[in-house]
Scaffold this active site. Structure first.
Site, PDB file in Angstrom:
ATOM      1  N   ARG A 108       0.864  -1.169   0.000  1.00  0.00           N
ATOM      2  CA  ARG A 108       0.000   0.000   0.000  1.00  0.00           C
ATOM      3  C   ARG A 108       0.908   1.228   0.000  1.00  0.00           C
ATOM      4  O   ARG A 108       1.693   1.428   0.932  1.00  0.00           O
ATOM      5  CB  ARG A 108      -0.907   0.022   1.237  1.00  0.00           C
ATOM      6  CG  ARG A 108      -1.806   1.263   1.329  1.00  0.00           C
ATOM      7  CD  ARG A 108      -2.633   1.227   2.610  1.00  0.00           C
ATOM      8  NE  ARG A 108      -3.379   2.451   2.808  1.00  0.00           N
ATOM      9  CZ  ARG A 108      -4.628   2.667   2.397  1.00  0.00           C
ATOM     10  NH1 ARG A 108      -5.262   1.722   1.741  1.00  0.00           N
ATOM     11  NH2 ARG A 108      -5.239   3.805   2.633  1.00  0.00           N
ATOM     12  N   HIS A 135      -7.179   0.964  -6.730  1.00  0.00           N
ATOM     13  CA  HIS A 135      -7.543   0.409  -5.412  1.00  0.00           C
ATOM     14  C   HIS A 135      -8.461  -0.798  -5.637  1.00  0.00           C
ATOM     15  O   HIS A 135      -9.638  -0.784  -5.283  1.00  0.00           O
ATOM     16  CB  HIS A 135      -8.244   1.476  -4.578  1.00  0.00           C
ATOM     17  CG  HIS A 135      -8.242   1.202  -3.107  1.00  0.00           C
ATOM     18  ND1 HIS A 135      -7.690   0.065  -2.554  1.00  0.00           N
ATOM     19  CD2 HIS A 135      -8.751   1.913  -2.057  1.00  0.00           C
ATOM     20  CE1 HIS A 135      -7.834   0.096  -1.246  1.00  0.00           C
ATOM     21  NE2 HIS A 135      -8.470   1.215  -0.920  1.00  0.00           N
ATOM     22  N   GLN A 138     -10.689  -2.569  -2.834  1.00  0.00           N
ATOM     23  CA  GLN A 138     -11.859  -1.776  -2.436  1.00  0.00           C
ATOM     24  C   GLN A 138     -13.024  -2.021  -3.383  1.00  0.00           C
ATOM     25  O   GLN A 138     -14.178  -2.131  -2.946  1.00  0.00           O
ATOM     26  CB  GLN A 138     -11.505  -0.290  -2.411  1.00  0.00           C
ATOM     27  CG  GLN A 138     -12.654   0.629  -2.019  1.00  0.00           C
ATOM     28  CD  GLN A 138     -13.050   0.490  -0.572  1.00  0.00           C
ATOM     29  OE1 GLN A 138     -12.224   0.606   0.315  1.00  0.00           O
ATOM     30  NE2 GLN A 138     -14.330   0.237  -0.315  1.00  0.00           N
ATOM     31  N   ASP A 233     -15.834   9.870  -1.826  1.00  0.00           N
ATOM     32  CA  ASP A 233     -14.433   9.800  -1.423  1.00  0.00           C
ATOM     33  C   ASP A 233     -14.022  11.202  -0.984  1.00  0.00           C
ATOM     34  O   ASP A 233     -14.631  12.199  -1.393  1.00  0.00           O
ATOM     35  CB  ASP A 233     -13.557   9.323  -2.590  1.00  0.00           C
ATOM     36  CG  ASP A 233     -12.155   8.917  -2.153  1.00  0.00           C
ATOM     37  OD1 ASP A 233     -11.885   8.911  -0.930  1.00  0.00           O
ATOM     38  OD2 ASP A 233     -11.326   8.611  -3.022  1.00  0.00           O
ATOM     39  N   CYS A 274     -15.521   4.810   0.478  1.00  0.00           N
ATOM     40  CA  CYS A 274     -14.384   3.939   0.798  1.00  0.00           C
ATOM     41  C   CYS A 274     -13.823   4.201   2.189  1.00  0.00           C
ATOM     42  O   CYS A 274     -13.104   3.352   2.728  1.00  0.00           O
ATOM     43  CB  CYS A 274     -13.298   4.073  -0.269  1.00  0.00           C
ATOM     44  SG  CYS A 274     -12.777   5.766  -0.586  1.00  0.00           S
ATOM     45  N   ARG A 318     -14.501  -5.284   3.187  1.00  0.00           N
ATOM     46  CA  ARG A 318     -13.077  -5.257   2.842  1.00  0.00           C
ATOM     47  C   ARG A 318     -12.404  -6.543   3.314  1.00  0.00           C
ATOM     48  O   ARG A 318     -11.580  -7.122   2.602  1.00  0.00           O
ATOM     49  CB  ARG A 318     -12.385  -4.056   3.493  1.00  0.00           C
ATOM     50  CG  ARG A 318     -12.764  -2.693   2.954  1.00  0.00           C
ATOM     51  CD  ARG A 318     -12.397  -2.501   1.499  1.00  0.00           C
ATOM     52  NE  ARG A 318     -11.013  -2.807   1.209  1.00  0.00           N
ATOM     53  CZ  ARG A 318      -9.961  -2.026   1.511  1.00  0.00           C
ATOM     54  NH1 ARG A 318     -10.139  -0.877   2.129  1.00  0.00           N
ATOM     55  NH2 ARG A 318      -8.740  -2.390   1.173  1.00  0.00           N
TER      56      ARG A 318
END
Length: 332
Positions: A108, A135, A138, A233, A274, A318
């Site tokens: 990450r 991502h 996600q 987001d 997210c 997740r």
């Protein structure tokens, strides 16, 4: 046709067919059901994975750690301060070393080239926990959540993303929607849309056409009509804090409010995010900017906490979707 993802890296959904993505979603739903029934498997027993974090996280780290340990794996966490990668040791050398210790590597951080380099040189599966360009874990969680709360199949679902249309989440959604034949609308200022990479758009549009999907990029708020999902987001990613005042001014018209929900004309529209989200002023960052008369909320508290919001189901997913990726790629 059977799907076998053993030994594969998970760097971007662009690398996977719709059937392979469908397999991961189904596996995620199955593993979630088993967990709810109190069943933990041993698909990762004897496996060792390392988590490399150049960007901080709550959900990604916890999801990988819990998902792995529930299936019997051992996890090692390395952040930027506890690794020599990129400082005293090159990415290539670090990858070659870690590949001899571990069965899989999660990364990450910032550059997509970093996660690609780890996959190239380590010799073991590498999983993208977030880069500036993508991502993918996600998106799997998001699709799982949509399937749990929306009666439509994915290829009949319209997702609208109001905000920074060129950020990693919007790009990741373009790829996921294109692969699964969905209708995706990137809704934001034209000035931001112009910054999207032309080669990327050409590829993602072609994938969408091949799978019966539609990708739109627009600044027209009327495009929220008939949305099944409004997706949120934050307006400035890690490393962009200095841009917050300008971003807040530019993106304020795209804040998701009760009026935005009503404009969809869909009484069952879902709100996804997210996370983390600025929806109130109960955070240190939110308070600091409020004191400077800058409203950084991308969504109102009424929407975030309201009946349309499924953000915490999404956050839980997740873990289940990441577990599916781990089991599928290195499981026994």
């Amino acid at each position: 046709m059977a799907v076998n993802l053993k030994g594969r890296s998970f760097l971007t959904l662009m690398d996977f067919t719709p059937a392979e993505i469908r397999y991961l979603l189904d596996l995620g739903h199955d593993l979630k059901a088993k967990r709810r029934a109190g069943i933990c498997g041993e698909a990762l027993k004897g496996k060792h994975i390392v988590l490399l974090f150049e960007k901080t996280s709550t959900r990604t780290r916890c999801s990988f750690e819990v998902a792995a340990t529930q299936e019997g794996a051992h996890v090692t966490f390395l952040d930027a301060g506890s690794s020599q990668m990129g400082k005293k040791e090159s990415l290539e050398d670090s990858a070659k070393v870690l590949g001899r210790f571990f069965d899989g590597i999660e990364y990450r951080g910032y550059e997509q080239s970093a996660v690609e380099g780890l996959a190239k040189w380590s010799g073991v599966p590498v999983w993208n926990g977030l880069t500036d360009a993508d991502h993918p874990t996600q998106i799997l969680a998001d699709m799982m959540t949509i399937e749990e709360h929306c009666a439509k199949p994915l290829n009949k679902v319209k997702v609208v993303f109001p905000g920074d249309v060129r950020n990693n989440m919007s790009r990741a959604w373009m790829i996921g929607a294109a692969k699964m034949g969905m209708h995706y609308v990137a809704l934001g200022p034209e000035s931001m849309a112009r910054e999207l990479d032309g080669a990327f758009l050409k590829e993602v549009f072609a994938v969408a056409r091949a799978n019966g999907g539609l990708i739109e990029i627009t600044d027209d708020m009327n495009s929220v009509k008939d949305a099944d999902v409004l997706y949120g987001d934050i307006w400035a990613s890690m490393g962009e804090e200095a841009l917050i005042p300008d971003r807040a001014k530019l993106l304020a018209p795209y804040r998701v409010t009760e009026e935005t929900l009503e404009a969809t004309g869909n009484p069952e529209v879902l709100y996804l995010h997210c996370l983390p989200s600025f929806h109130d002023y109960e955070t240190k960052v939110g308070k600091e900017w409020q004191e400077k008369n800058v409203d950084i909320r991308e969504v109102t508290d009424e929407v975030f906490r309201g009946r349309h919001s499924v953000v915490f189901d999404e956050a839980e997913n997740r873990m289940h979707s990441i577990k599916a990726v781990l089991v599928a790629t290195i499981g026994r």
